[in-house]
Design a protein around this motif. Structure first.
Motif, PDB file in Angstrom:
ATOM      1  N   ALA A  80      42.000 -19.453  40.065  1.00  0.00           N
ATOM      2  CA  ALA A  80      40.935 -18.920  39.229  1.00  0.00           C
ATOM      3  C   ALA A  80      41.534 -18.353  37.961  1.00  0.00           C
ATOM      4  CB  ALA A  80      40.151 -17.848  39.983  1.00  0.00           C
ATOM      5  N   THR A  81      41.806 -19.237  36.998  1.00  0.00           N
ATOM      6  CA  THR A  81      42.435 -18.805  35.761  1.00  0.00           C
ATOM      7  C   THR A  81      41.440 -18.604  34.642  1.00  0.00           C
ATOM      8  OG1 THR A  81      42.809 -21.112  35.146  1.00  0.00           O
ATOM      9  CG2 THR A  81      44.559 -20.002  36.362  1.00  0.00           C
ATOM     10  N   SER A  82      40.171 -18.932  34.871  1.00  0.00           N
ATOM     11  CA  SER A  82      39.161 -18.807  33.820  1.00  0.00           C
ATOM     12  C   SER A  82      38.903 -17.337  33.527  1.00  0.00           C
ATOM     13  CB  SER A  82      37.867 -19.488  34.273  1.00  0.00           C
ATOM     14  OG  SER A  82      36.814 -19.136  33.430  1.00  0.00           O
ATOM     15  N   ALA A  83      38.619 -17.057  32.249  1.00  0.00           N
ATOM     16  CA  ALA A  83      38.327 -15.683  31.861  1.00  0.00           C
ATOM     17  C   ALA A  83      36.957 -15.240  32.318  1.00  0.00           C
ATOM     18  CB  ALA A  83      38.429 -15.543  30.332  1.00  0.00           C
ATOM     19  N   GLY A  84      36.063 -16.184  32.577  1.00  0.00           N
ATOM     20  CA  GLY A  84      34.708 -15.849  32.980  1.00  0.00           C
ATOM     21  C   GLY A  84      34.300 -16.619  34.213  1.00  0.00           C
ATOM     22  N   PRO A  85      33.127 -16.323  34.777  1.00  0.00           N
ATOM     23  CA  PRO A  85      32.673 -17.030  35.972  1.00  0.00           C
ATOM     24  C   PRO A  85      32.359 -18.489  35.658  1.00  0.00           C
ATOM     25  CG  PRO A  85      30.934 -15.619  35.092  1.00  0.00           C
ATOM     26  CD  PRO A  85      32.162 -15.306  34.318  1.00  0.00           C
ATOM     27  N   ALA A  86      32.526 -19.333  36.659  1.00  0.00           N
ATOM     28  CA  ALA A  86      32.196 -20.745  36.486  1.00  0.00           C
ATOM     29  C   ALA A  86      30.700 -20.897  36.274  1.00  0.00           C
ATOM     30  CB  ALA A  86      32.646 -21.530  37.728  1.00  0.00           C
ATOM     31  N   ALA A  87      30.344 -21.875  35.462  1.00  0.00           N
ATOM     32  CA  ALA A  87      28.924 -22.111  35.189  1.00  0.00           C
ATOM     33  C   ALA A  87      28.245 -22.661  36.433  1.00  0.00           C
ATOM     34  CB  ALA A  87      28.781 -23.088  34.025  1.00  0.00           C
ATOM     35  N   ALA A  88      27.071 -22.150  36.726  1.00  0.00           N
ATOM     36  CA  ALA A  88      26.309 -22.652  37.875  1.00  0.00           C
ATOM     37  C   ALA A  88      25.764 -24.029  37.558  1.00  0.00           C
ATOM     38  CB  ALA A  88      25.152 -21.699  38.183  1.00  0.00           C
ATOM     39  N   PRO A  89      25.710 -24.922  38.545  1.00  0.00           N
ATOM     40  CA  PRO A  89      25.145 -26.243  38.310  1.00  0.00           C
ATOM     41  C   PRO A  89      23.659 -26.141  37.995  1.00  0.00           C
ATOM     42  CG  PRO A  89      25.549 -25.873  40.655  1.00  0.00           C
ATOM     43  CD  PRO A  89      26.182 -24.739  39.922  1.00  0.00           C
ATOM     44  N   ASP A  90      23.176 -27.100  37.222  1.00  0.00           N
ATOM     45  CA  ASP A  90      21.779 -27.111  36.824  1.00  0.00           C
ATOM     46  C   ASP A  90      20.909 -27.342  38.053  1.00  0.00           C
ATOM     47  OD1 ASP A  90      19.287 -27.497  35.777  1.00  0.00           O
ATOM     48  OD2 ASP A  90      19.875 -29.035  34.334  1.00  0.00           O
ATOM     49  N   PRO A  91      20.006 -26.417  38.422  1.00  0.00           N
ATOM     50  CA  PRO A  91      19.190 -26.600  39.622  1.00  0.00           C
ATOM     51  C   PRO A  91      18.198 -27.746  39.494  1.00  0.00           C
ATOM     52  CG  PRO A  91      18.434 -24.703  38.382  1.00  0.00           C
ATOM     53  CD  PRO A  91      19.707 -25.148  37.738  1.00  0.00           C
ATOM     54  N   LEU A  92      17.948 -28.221  38.265  1.00  0.00           N
ATOM     55  CA  LEU A  92      16.995 -29.303  38.063  1.00  0.00           C
ATOM     56  C   LEU A  92      17.647 -30.683  38.057  1.00  0.00           C
ATOM     57  CD1 LEU A  92      14.773 -27.797  35.214  1.00  0.00           C
ATOM     58  CD2 LEU A  92      14.471 -27.634  37.685  1.00  0.00           C
ATOM     59  N   ALA A  93      18.973 -30.712  38.023  1.00  0.00           N
ATOM     60  CA  ALA A  93      19.666 -31.982  37.842  1.00  0.00           C
ATOM     61  C   ALA A  93      19.314 -32.987  38.927  1.00  0.00           C
ATOM     62  CB  ALA A  93      21.174 -31.752  37.798  1.00  0.00           C
ATOM     63  N   ASP A  94      19.004 -32.511  40.112  1.00  0.00           N
ATOM     64  CA  ASP A  94      18.702 -33.406  41.225  1.00  0.00           C
ATOM     65  C   ASP A  94      17.292 -33.980  41.151  1.00  0.00           C
ATOM     66  OD1 ASP A  94      19.994 -34.610  43.344  1.00  0.00           O
ATOM     67  OD2 ASP A  94      19.125 -33.262  44.828  1.00  0.00           O
ATOM     68  N   TYR A  95      16.482 -33.478  40.239  1.00  0.00           N
ATOM     69  CA  TYR A  95      15.088 -33.901  40.151  1.00  0.00           C
ATOM     70  C   TYR A  95      14.772 -34.698  38.888  1.00  0.00           C
ATOM     71  CZ  TYR A  95      14.738 -30.012  43.483  1.00  0.00           C
ATOM     72  OH  TYR A  95      14.915 -29.163  44.535  1.00  0.00           O
ATOM     73  N   LEU A  96      15.555 -34.515  37.833  1.00  0.00           N
ATOM     74  CA  LEU A  96      15.216 -35.097  36.541  1.00  0.00           C
ATOM     75  C   LEU A  96      15.746 -36.512  36.398  1.00  0.00           C
ATOM     76  CD1 LEU A  96      16.009 -32.039  34.250  1.00  0.00           C
ATOM     77  CD2 LEU A  96      13.782 -32.767  35.126  1.00  0.00           C
ATOM     78  N   PRO A  97      15.029 -37.353  35.677  1.00  0.00           N
ATOM     79  CA  PRO A  97      15.543 -38.702  35.416  1.00  0.00           C
ATOM     80  C   PRO A  97      16.707 -38.648  34.427  1.00  0.00           C
ATOM     81  CG  PRO A  97      13.508 -38.330  34.192  1.00  0.00           C
ATOM     82  CD  PRO A  97      13.700 -37.134  35.079  1.00  0.00           C
ATOM     83  N   THR A  98      17.684 -39.508  34.617  1.00  0.00           N
ATOM     84  CA  THR A  98      18.834 -39.570  33.723  1.00  0.00           C
ATOM     85  C   THR A  98      18.524 -40.487  32.552  1.00  0.00           C
ATOM     86  OG1 THR A  98      19.747 -41.347  35.074  1.00  0.00           O
ATOM     87  CG2 THR A  98      20.480 -39.100  35.557  1.00  0.00           C
ATOM     88  N   PRO A  99      19.161 -40.262  31.406  1.00  0.00           N
ATOM     89  CA  PRO A  99      18.922 -41.138  30.254  1.00  0.00           C
ATOM     90  C   PRO A  99      19.242 -42.599  30.578  1.00  0.00           C
ATOM     91  CG  PRO A  99      20.026 -39.127  29.556  1.00  0.00           C
ATOM     92  CD  PRO A  99      20.032 -39.107  31.064  1.00  0.00           C
ATOM     93  N   GLY A 100      18.432 -43.486  30.030  1.00  0.00           N
ATOM     94  CA  GLY A 100      18.588 -44.916  30.267  1.00  0.00           C
ATOM     95  C   GLY A 100      17.277 -45.544  30.694  1.00  0.00           C
ATOM     96  N   ARG A 101      17.371 -46.748  31.247  1.00  0.00           N
ATOM     97  CA  ARG A 101      16.185 -47.492  31.698  1.00  0.00           C
ATOM     98  C   ARG A 101      16.173 -47.568  33.212  1.00  0.00           C
ATOM     99  NH1 ARG A 101      13.756 -51.029  28.120  1.00  0.00           N
ATOM    100  NH2 ARG A 101      13.664 -52.689  29.695  1.00  0.00           N
ATOM    101  N   HIS A 102      15.036 -47.211  33.799  1.00  0.00           N
ATOM    102  CA  HIS A 102      14.893 -47.188  35.251  1.00  0.00           C
ATOM    103  C   HIS A 102      13.797 -48.180  35.674  1.00  0.00           C
ATOM    104  CE1 HIS A 102      17.134 -43.298  35.676  1.00  0.00           C
ATOM    105  NE2 HIS A 102      16.642 -43.099  34.467  1.00  0.00           N
ATOM    106  N   ALA A 103      14.118 -49.063  36.589  1.00  0.00           N
ATOM    107  CA  ALA A 103      13.092 -49.905  37.210  1.00  0.00           C
ATOM    108  C   ALA A 103      12.298 -49.040  38.173  1.00  0.00           C
ATOM    109  CB  ALA A 103      13.748 -51.074  37.945  1.00  0.00           C
ATOM    110  N   ALA A 104      10.984 -48.992  38.007  1.00  0.00           N
ATOM    111  CA  ALA A 104      10.164 -48.045  38.772  1.00  0.00           C
ATOM    112  C   ALA A 104       8.922 -48.732  39.316  1.00  0.00           C
ATOM    113  CB  ALA A 104       9.763 -46.860  37.881  1.00  0.00           C
TER     114      ALA A 104
END
Length: 248
Positions: A40-64
């Motif tokens: 743990a060499t960082s001066a500050g706490p690690a950034a928390a993962p985005d809680p929405l990342a698992d729900y949002l569509p990623t950039p690009g084209r999606h067959a739906a």
């Protein structure tokens, strides 16, 4: 609307009890995972993962797949009676729904149908099926301001022009801003979409003449979903399912 006067709300609301908190709280952020192999060499706490990342569509084209609810005819008739009653007494409905923030709303005479019919209606909502309307392409573009701009065709064309701002807790639509965010989902495997979790943006509490909402989520099988309700009729609803993998 949170109970099932309109079938666009049924997937997240009437199919089971307690699945959609209405307290307008955002989903709690996930705790950052500790990396035991790295000092743990960082001066500050690690950034928390985005809680929405698992729900949002990623950039690009999606067959739906664009889907549609297939409710029993008797449930449609009961729903239409409730919808008419609620539209005549909308202020009461918003207050009543706020008093019962989780699960199915208790019956009330102002809902426009008798108590027995209401129980019958709730039972019928558990018989709603889901059918495919057509194959479409969902396009997601990352804007310079951080927003996710949606583009869609065919049966999902109503999603075209929506911009998600996850970090700002809002969605911009051609019909107005959705500035109220809450966790949503469904724990009932027999519901039309099965078990799923996600986030919902709406214009509830704004007094807008048209109630709007957008949900983004992940089903138990990993498939992603977008659910857009932009009017009181079944035709003013988009339910989109697309794979969780990377966009093309």
């Amino acid at each position: 609307m949170r109970i099932a006067p309109l079938f666009p709300a049924l997937i997240v609301l009437a199919a089971c009890s307690g699945e959609q908190p209405a307290d307008n709280k955002s989903a709690a952020p996930a705790s950052p995972a500790a990396n035991a192999a790295t000092p743990a060499t960082s001066a500050g706490p690690a950034a928390a993962p985005d809680p929405l990342a698992d729900y949002l569509p990623t950039p690009g084209r999606h067959a739906a797949r664009a889907m549609a609810l297939a409710p029993p005819a008797e449930a449609v008739a009961l729903r239409d009676r409730m919808a008419a009653a609620i539209l005549r007494n909308r202020t009461w409905y918003e207050t009543y729904a706020a008093q019962h923030p989780q699960g199915e709303l208790p019956w009330h005479a102002n809902l426009g149908i008798g108590e027995a019919d209401y129980r019958r209606y709730l039972a019928l909502t558990r018989q709603i099926g889901l059918g495919e309307r057509g194959r479409v392409t969902l396009t997601v573009t990352r804007r310079s301001d951080g927003g996710l701009a949606l583009g869609a065709d065919g049966a999902a064309a109503a999603l075209d022009g929506l911009i998600l701002y996850p970090d700002r807790g809002r969605v911009e639509t051609p019909l107005g801003r959705l500035g109220t965010r809450a966790a949503t989902g469904n724990d009932a495997p027999e519901s039309p979409l099965g078990r799923w979790q996600g986030i919902r943006w709406s214009n509830e509490g704004t007094g807008a003449p048209r109630q709007l909402s957008l949900s983004a989520g992940r089903r138990a099988d990993g498939e992603r979903l977008l659910y857009y309700n932009y009017g009181p009729s079944d035709a003013e609803t988009v339910i989109l399912l697309y794979p969780a993998g990377p966009a093309r």
